[in-house]
Design a protein around this motif. Structure first.
Motif, short mmCIF file in Angstrom:
data_model
loop_
_atom_site.label_atom_id
_atom_site.label_comp_id
_atom_site.label_asym_id
_atom_site.label_seq_id
_atom_site.Cartn_x
_atom_site.Cartn_y
_atom_site.Cartn_z
N PRO A 135 -17.78 -36.65 10.29
CA PRO A 135 -16.88 -37.84 10.18
C PRO A 135 -16.33 -38.03 11.77
O PRO A 135 -16.12 -37.06 12.34
N PRO A 136 -16.10 -39.46 11.90
CA PRO A 136 -15.67 -39.62 13.30
C PRO A 136 -14.10 -39.19 13.12
O PRO A 136 -13.41 -39.29 12.13
N PRO A 137 -13.67 -39.04 14.56
CA PRO A 137 -12.31 -38.52 14.46
C PRO A 137 -11.20 -39.70 14.16
O PRO A 137 -11.69 -41.01 14.19
N PRO A 138 -10.02 -39.38 13.64
CA PRO A 138 -9.20 -40.49 13.28
C PRO A 138 -8.74 -41.34 14.34
O PRO A 138 -8.64 -40.70 15.36
N PRO A 139 -8.62 -42.65 14.62
CA PRO A 139 -8.12 -43.14 15.46
C PRO A 139 -6.60 -42.64 16.02
O PRO A 139 -5.77 -42.21 15.09
N PRO A 140 -6.35 -42.72 17.28
CA PRO A 140 -5.17 -42.39 17.70
C PRO A 140 -3.94 -42.92 16.99
O PRO A 140 -4.16 -44.08 16.86
#
Length: 246
Positions: A135-140
């Motif tokens: 899964p894509p990394p969570p937004p900062p």
């Protein structure tokens, strides 16, 4: 009423026998007469009670209702005339079906079935499982308001210095020894592209205002930094020009 009665008294102080009885009778009669007179006076002083009220009589007249009118008798029912039965023709008697002769079928010998070798069933090709994409990394996390304000202030100072260095002093300002500060408002996208620019506060010299606006429109600006907002932002830049400027 008072009555005086004189009773003769004997010389010895006692009445005679005949005279004493007569005197007593006179006294008793006088007392009775006085009592009767007082009773009549007392009775006459008392008010006679009012006569009892006469009972009211209510006359009730009984009216006998008129007898109801007799209902008219319904007319006698009409005689029902039944139609005469129509004679029906006699039904035909069904006859039993005739037997149909069936042909004689001789059995045929079975044909020999040739033996055929069974071919093996084709096996399905083995498909390797598809790779699982992570899964894509969570937004900062969004920067705090203090960090955002500090980043915008640093970027505005950088843009102000760039616009001031690109501003050219017009020749009329040098010859007339004029000076002034114009405020230019403009909007930039997060990629650094200019959306619009206009004069927000005039310097009082049209040549200085035009040079300041031209310097903002002709500049190229860097993209926003990490902690700056991700939407277009409006900046105000003061551009100072004078005849002593380089």
């Amino acid at each position: 009423m008072a009555t005086n009665v004189n009773v003769p008294v004997s010389p010895l102080g006692r009445p005679r026998n005949g005279q004493g009885i007569f005197g007593r009778a006179l006294i008793i009669g006088a007392v009775l007469e006085m009592g009767l007179i007082g009773g009549f006076v007392w009775l006459s002083s008392q008010k006679s009670p009012p006569p009892p009220p006469k009972p009211k009589r209510i006359a009730v007249h009984m009216v006998q209702p008129a007898p109801p009118k007799p209902k008219p008798l319904p007319p006698p029912p009409k005689p029902v005339v039944q139609p005469k039965p129509v004679p029906q023709p006699p039904k035909p008697v069904p006859q039993p079906p005739r037997p149909v002769p069936r042909p004689v079928v001789h059995p045929t010998p079975p044909k020999p079935v040739p033996l055929v070798a069974k071919a093996p069933a084709p096996t399905a090709p083995i498909v390797p499982p598809a790779p699982v994409t992570p899964p894509p990394p969570p937004p900062p996390p969004a920067p705090s308001p203090a960090l955002r304000q500090a980043a915008v202030a640093r970027y505005a100072a950088l843009v102000r210095a760039q616009v001031q260095s690109q501003a050219h002093v017009p020749e009329a300002v040098r010859l007339m020894h004029l000076s002034g500060t114009a405020v230019i408002a403009f909007e930039l996208t997060p990629s650094g592209s200019l959306v619009w620019a206009r004069l927000s506060q005039s310097s009082g010299v049209s040549a200085i205002d035009g040079a300041a606006l031209a310097a903002v429109k002709a500049g190229s600006y860097p993209p926003f930094t990490k902690n700056m907002p991700k939407h277009p932002t409006v900046f105000d830049v003061e551009v100072h020009l004078s005849s002593h400027s380089d």
